[in-house]
Scaffold this motif. Structure first.
Motif, mmCIF file in Angstrom:
data_model
loop_
_atom_site.group_PDB
_atom_site.id
_atom_site.type_symbol
_atom_site.label_atom_id
_atom_site.label_comp_id
_atom_site.label_asym_id
_atom_site.label_seq_id
_atom_site.Cartn_x
_atom_site.Cartn_y
_atom_site.Cartn_z
ATOM 1 N N VAL A 4 0.740 -1.145 0.056
ATOM 2 C CA VAL A 4 0.104 0.258 -0.121
ATOM 3 C C VAL A 4 1.414 1.066 -0.265
ATOM 4 N N LYS A 102 -0.346 -2.372 -5.324
ATOM 5 C CA LYS A 102 -1.667 -2.640 -5.198
ATOM 6 C C LYS A 102 -2.598 -1.734 -5.080
ATOM 7 N N TYR A 103 -2.202 -1.230 -3.930
ATOM 8 C CA TYR A 103 -3.436 -0.241 -3.238
ATOM 9 C C TYR A 103 -2.464 1.468 -3.495
ATOM 10 N N ASN A 235 -9.048 -0.284 -6.500
ATOM 11 C CA ASN A 235 -7.483 0.216 -4.942
ATOM 12 C C ASN A 235 -7.412 1.470 -5.218
ATOM 13 N N ILE A 264 -9.111 -2.927 3.234
ATOM 14 C CA ILE A 264 -7.763 -3.339 2.576
ATOM 15 C C ILE A 264 -7.516 -5.030 2.369
#
Length: 274
Positions: A4, A102-103, A235, A264
């Protein structure tokens, strides 16, 4: 690579990172200046439900710093220049490199609406700590009244100049009324100019002309959303003031951050899409 990326180390960004850390999820926080964000400006924070007598914004920042140390949060003091979505990942570009996540959590808060005059300060936390004679604050909302309370502690006189009836919380209005060195006036600024060799400013307003040592602007704020405009992705999360419009409250920013971290975690653990 951390899972993240979080842009902004204000209270919303830190709350997100802390909750992620409690789940064992690594994050990287990007901050261009200092942690704390606008909370540093606050005269008194009362709406977290844990400090009934209020707590200074600077003390809140100290608490945030304790959380950073406790959870060993990773903060990169780099200004984010651009964000792109490439395939399954977000690319965050700074002056020092490009990072992939990814996030992505955007907790960039807001920026002040500016007045068309030079010499105005928009963050009370940037005011040098010293004694002031007269200070002019432009605006009639929570921020203006909060700034007035802060400046009243080190100034002989504070003037709040409002275009219309005050929009500040009644509680803040009552606190201001109790300060003998704060007065409120109705009017608009017409011109601000330096005085000759005095190191002061002359504020010409519809309520009169005032020689002041400082002018603070507090006429509203707009979201810092430019970095991710046009990006729509499940996301991508917005946290705190950057998405809450007029509902800019410390408790809401904390809640946004915690909920985002929980979402998440559930996605990673169970594949939830809700």
């Amino acid at each position: 690579m951390a899972l993240v990326g979080i842009i902004g180390a204000g209270i919303g960004g830190i709350a997100t990172a802390v909750q992620l850390a409690r789940y064992g999820i690594e994050s990287v926080i990007f901050e261009k200046d200092r942690i704390g964000g606008l909370i540093r400006n606050a005269y008194s924070v009362e709406n977290t439900m844990f400090f009934p007598d209020g707590i200074k914004g600077e003390k809140v920042v100290e608490i945030l710093e304790e959380y950073v140390r406790k959870y060993d949060l990773k903060i990169l003091y780099e200004k984010v220049r651009a964000v792109r979505k490439t395939g399954q990942f977000f690319e965050v570009q700074t002056d020092k490199g490009t990072y992939r996540f990814k996030y992505l959590v955007v907790a960039t808060g807001t920026r002040p609406r500016r007045l068309p005059f030079e010499g105005i300060i928009y963050h009370v936390a940037e005011v040098p700590r010293r004694h002031y004679g007269r200070v002019l604050i432009i605006g009639g909302g929570d921020v203006a009244f909060d700034y007035a309370l802060t400046m009243s502690e080190t100034s002989d006189e504070v003037i709040i100049l409002m275009r219309s009836e005050p929009k500040a919380l009644p509680h803040l209005q009552e606190l201001v009324k109790k300060r003998s060195n704060i007065r409120t006036l109705m009017g608009q600024v017409r011109e601000i100019q330096p005085t000759n060799g005095k190191g002061k400013l002359l504020a010409k307003t519809s309520a009169g002309d005032f020689e002041v040592e400082m002018v603070l602007g507090a006429i509203g704020r707009v979201p810092n959303i430019e970095l991710v405009e046009g990006i729509e992705d499940d996301n991508l999360f917005l946290v705190g003031d950057v998405k809450n419009g007029i509902y800019r409250q410390t408790a809401l920013a904390i809640a946004d951050g915690i909920k985002t971290a929980m979402v998440i975690w559930r996605r990673e653990r169970y594949g939830d899409t809700e």
